[in-house]
Design an enzyme around this catalytic site. Structure first.
Site, PDB file in Angstrom:
ATOM      1  N   HIS A   1     -46.475  15.963-109.644  1.00  8.46           N
ATOM      2  CA  HIS A   1     -47.038  15.620-108.336  1.00  8.46           C
ATOM      3  C   HIS A   1     -46.504  16.601-107.305  1.00  8.46           C
ATOM      4  CE1 HIS A   1     -48.783  11.975-109.893  1.00  8.46           C
ATOM      5  NE2 HIS A   1     -47.635  11.781-110.533  1.00  8.46           N
ATOM      6  N   ILE A   2     -47.368  17.030-106.432  1.00  8.00           N
ATOM      7  CA  ILE A   2     -47.001  17.988-105.395  1.00  8.00           C
ATOM      8  C   ILE A   2     -46.082  17.331-104.366  1.00  8.00           C
ATOM      9  CG2 ILE A   2     -47.917  19.433-103.522  1.00  8.00           C
ATOM     10  CD1 ILE A   2     -50.481  19.712-105.353  1.00  8.00           C
ATOM     11  N   SER A   3     -46.440  16.122-103.971  1.00  4.35           N
ATOM     12  CA  SER A   3     -45.628  15.395-102.987  1.00  4.35           C
ATOM     13  C   SER A   3     -44.652  14.468-103.709  1.00  4.35           C
ATOM     14  CB  SER A   3     -46.528  14.573-102.059  1.00  4.35           C
ATOM     15  OG  SER A   3     -47.153  13.527-102.784  1.00  4.35           O
TER      16      SER A   3
ATOM     17  N   ARG B   1     -57.135  20.297 -97.859  1.00  5.65           N
ATOM     18  CA  ARG B   1     -56.792  18.877 -97.738  1.00  5.65           C
ATOM     19  C   ARG B   1     -55.362  18.694 -97.247  1.00  5.65           C
ATOM     20  NH1 ARG B   1     -55.310  15.155-102.917  1.00  5.65           N
ATOM     21  NH2 ARG B   1     -54.979  13.226-101.765  1.00  5.65           N
TER      22      ARG B   1
ATOM     23  N   TYR C   1     -49.851  19.073 -98.687  1.00  6.21           N
ATOM     24  CA  TYR C   1     -50.184  19.846 -99.878  1.00  6.21           C
ATOM     25  C   TYR C   1     -50.145  21.361 -99.692  1.00  6.21           C
ATOM     26  CZ  TYR C   1     -51.723  15.288-101.457  1.00  6.21           C
ATOM     27  OH  TYR C   1     -51.754  13.961-101.805  1.00  6.21           O
TER      28      TYR C   1
ATOM     29  N   GLU D   1     -45.829  15.125-116.419  1.00  6.58           N
ATOM     30  CA  GLU D   1     -46.541  14.619-115.243  1.00  6.58           C
ATOM     31  C   GLU D   1     -45.993  15.320-114.007  1.00  6.58           C
ATOM     32  OE1 GLU D   1     -46.914  10.442-112.722  1.00  6.58           O
ATOM     33  OE2 GLU D   1     -46.054  10.389-114.728  1.00  6.58           O
TER      34      GLU D   1
ATOM     35  N   ASN E   1     -51.508  16.549-113.368  1.00 11.56           N
ATOM     36  CA  ASN E   1     -51.433  15.900-112.064  1.00 11.56           C
ATOM     37  C   ASN E   1     -52.726  15.097-111.963  1.00 11.56           C
ATOM     38  OD1 ASN E   1     -51.474  15.085-109.409  1.00 11.56           O
ATOM     39  ND2 ASN E   1     -50.762  17.047-108.600  1.00 11.56           N
TER      40      ASN E   1
ATOM     41  N   ARG F   1     -48.334   4.201-104.619  1.00 14.09           N
ATOM     42  CA  ARG F   1     -48.104   5.472-105.311  1.00 14.09           C
ATOM     43  C   ARG F   1     -46.800   5.467-106.117  1.00 14.09           C
ATOM     44  NH1 ARG F   1     -52.000   8.996-103.392  1.00 14.09           N
ATOM     45  NH2 ARG F   1     -52.712   8.564-101.267  1.00 14.09           N
TER      46      ARG F   1
ATOM     47  N   PRO G   1     -58.488  14.066-109.390  1.00 14.43           N
ATOM     48  CA  PRO G   1     -59.345  13.995-108.212  1.00 14.43           C
ATOM     49  C   PRO G   1     -58.704  14.548-106.947  1.00 14.43           C
ATOM     50  CG  PRO G   1     -58.582  11.797-108.819  1.00 14.43           C
ATOM     51  CD  PRO G   1     -58.180  12.729-109.918  1.00 14.43           C
ATOM     52  N   ASN G   2     -59.548  15.230-106.208  1.00 12.45           N
ATOM     53  CA  ASN G   2     -59.251  15.792-104.891  1.00 12.45           C
ATOM     54  C   ASN G   2     -58.321  17.001-104.917  1.00 12.45           C
ATOM     55  OD1 ASN G   2     -60.864  13.853-103.456  1.00 12.45           O
ATOM     56  ND2 ASN G   2     -59.261  12.365-103.931  1.00 12.45           N
TER      57      ASN G   2
ATOM     58  N   ARG H   1     -44.116   7.964-100.158  1.00 12.37           N
ATOM     59  CA  ARG H   1     -45.439   7.664 -99.622  1.00 12.37           C
ATOM     60  C   ARG H   1     -45.753   6.175 -99.784  1.00 12.37           C
ATOM     61  NH1 ARG H   1     -49.478  12.028-101.683  1.00 12.37           N
ATOM     62  NH2 ARG H   1     -50.697  11.138 -99.982  1.00 12.37           N
TER      63      ARG H   1
ATOM     64  N   HIS I   1     -51.973   6.203-110.634  1.00 12.29           N
ATOM     65  CA  HIS I   1     -51.580   4.859-110.217  1.00 12.29           C
ATOM     66  C   HIS I   1     -52.580   3.786-110.640  1.00 12.29           C
ATOM     67  CE1 HIS I   1     -49.203   7.590-107.857  1.00 12.29           C
ATOM     68  NE2 HIS I   1     -50.289   8.006-107.241  1.00 12.29           N
TER      69      HIS I   1
ATOM     70  N   ALA J   1     -54.722  10.382-107.802  1.00 12.22           N
ATOM     71  CA  ALA J   1     -54.746   8.932-107.604  1.00 12.22           C
ATOM     72  C   ALA J   1     -54.901   8.163-108.908  1.00 12.22           C
ATOM     73  CB  ALA J   1     -55.864   8.553-106.634  1.00 12.22           C
TER      74      ALA J   1
END
Length: 137
Positions: free
Chosen positions: A97-99, A17, A22, A95, A71, A108, A9-10, A104, A77, A74
């Site tokens: 993740h960009i960040s 965004r 990102y 797995e 990825n 997360r 999502p997103n 954070r 989690h 959300a």
């Protein structure tokens, strides 16, 4: 070698965004660059904002592809179902993740995917996907 990148999502909003987190590049632009950089890989891409669609796609390719890069956004989690899908298939999963999710919000820091994944790469921006691809070579 067949590898699929599955985004949750997103992530369809990359480039728009929160560019401070990102970046400003769309995933489609980045995906084209990956295809050019790794011509020896038959690279596929799937994105959905719907949890069940992500699970179905993993089940569809999870016994025939050489690798999955996910990825889950959300859902990482919150989704026991995605974690169970990673465990149920035979294709190795990385797995991504960009960040850096550990820098954070505390929610997360939990992943339902990591325990069943081949590995986890996070915090290197879009380059995280390239690092994941390299892990399959």
């Amino acid at each position: 070698m067949k590898i699929i990148i599955i985004n949750g999502p997103n992530l369809n909003l990359l480039g728009k965004r929160e560019p401070e987190i990102y970046g400003s590049e769309t995933f489609e632009e980045y995906f084209e660059a990956l295809q050019t950089k790794f011509p020896q890989i038959e690279l596929h891409y799937f994105q959905s904002n719907i949890e069940g669609e992500l699970i179905t796609k993993m089940q569809d390719v999870g016994f025939s592809f050489n690798g999955i890069i996910i990825n889950a956004g959300a859902y990482t989690h919150t989704s026991i179902g995605i974690g169970d899908a990673v465990k149920a298939i035979t294709t190795p999963v990385v797995e991504v993740h960009i960040s850096n999710t550990f820098s954070r919000e505390s929610f997360r820091h939990q992943s339902y995917i990591s325990g069943n994944a081949k590995g986890v790469i996070l915090g290197f921006g879009l380059k995280s996907y390239e690092l994941a691809l390299l892990s399959f070579l």
